[in-house]
Scaffold this active site. Sequence first.
Site, PDB file in Angstrom:
ATOM      1  N   SER A   1       0.841  -1.194   0.000  1.00 31.65           N
ATOM      2  CA  SER A   1       0.000   0.000   0.000  1.00 31.65           C
ATOM      3  C   SER A   1       0.875   1.242   0.000  1.00 31.65           C
ATOM      4  CB  SER A   1      -0.940  -0.024   1.209  1.00 31.65           C
ATOM      5  OG  SER A   1      -1.925   0.984   1.095  1.00 31.65           O
ATOM      6  N   ASN A   2       0.335   2.368   0.419  1.00 29.58           N
ATOM      7  CA  ASN A   2       1.063   3.627   0.548  1.00 29.58           C
ATOM      8  C   ASN A   2       0.463   4.383   1.724  1.00 29.58           C
ATOM      9  OD1 ASN A   2      -1.125   5.480  -0.413  1.00 29.58           O
ATOM     10  ND2 ASN A   2      -0.949   4.174  -2.219  1.00 29.58           N
ATOM     11  N   PRO A   3       1.096   5.480   2.184  1.00 27.04           N
ATOM     12  CA  PRO A   3       0.640   6.111   3.431  1.00 27.04           C
ATOM     13  C   PRO A   3      -0.581   7.030   3.306  1.00 27.04           C
ATOM     14  CG  PRO A   3       2.976   6.587   2.966  1.00 27.04           C
ATOM     15  CD  PRO A   3       2.371   6.057   1.712  1.00 27.04           C
TER      16      PRO A   3
END
Length: 229
Positions: free
Chosen positions: A33-35
């Site tokens: 994923s990503n933040p």
Amino acid sequence: SRRLLTAPSLAGRRILVSAGPTWEPFDPVRFISNPSTGKMGYALATVAARRSGEVHLVSGPSTLAAPQGVRLSKVVTAREMQESVLALAPGMDAIVMAAAVSDFRPTEEAPQKIKKIAGEEAVRLTRNPDILAALGRSRPGGRHQVLVGFAAETENLIENAREKLIEKNLDFIVANNLTQSGSGFGSDTNQVKILDRDGTITELPCLTKEEVAEMVMDRVEQQLGKGEH
Ligand code: CTP
Ligand code: CA
């Protein structure tokens, strides 16, 4: 309340907003994923609903509460987001893709937790579909559907954002420099540049994400107005 002070300038308009990250699982307990937290997309939905728009928010995993008066569809993966967004898109007057869609997913999803003994070799990646590019290719005929993207960049902000604006067939793009303090993932503020098709670049100061959302929705309204002549 604030609501009473806001003109119903999006009344009768159907607005689709995407928000948040996507999660791309490679086994039952792990994902890529990503933040992204969803703040920008939820702010956009909040502002559009406050202006009396009929707002549908398609959100990846986010801990944020559904904004008042907004229909919320929660999804997990990019492919689920694509399915949800493409199904809703034909009826929409404007679509704003603020989601930080994962560009890749694990090629295979293991049914059980991958054991560390085998893990190093276990993960291969496949490109996810580009939802916004698909929207740009299949805009409905006979009327102007407003299409807006975000560009998340760490270098060559203007050049990269302009390429996405043209390649994805957008009305405008909101360019976000992720290396700038007070911008990007999880921040309550954003300092962005808005690029138009005619080459105009509008540089905004550091604003709250809600203020950025107000500017973006002002432009969406301008574009909706153009479509009526
Ligand atoms: N986007 C999308 N589907 C994807 C990837 C991105 O709809 N699979 C949308 C994002 O929501 C955003 C825009 O495309 O509005 C640009 O996303 P960005 O990640 O900046 O650009 P990419 O086209 O993915 O290119 P890259 O990450 O390689 O810079
Ligand atoms: Ca990307």
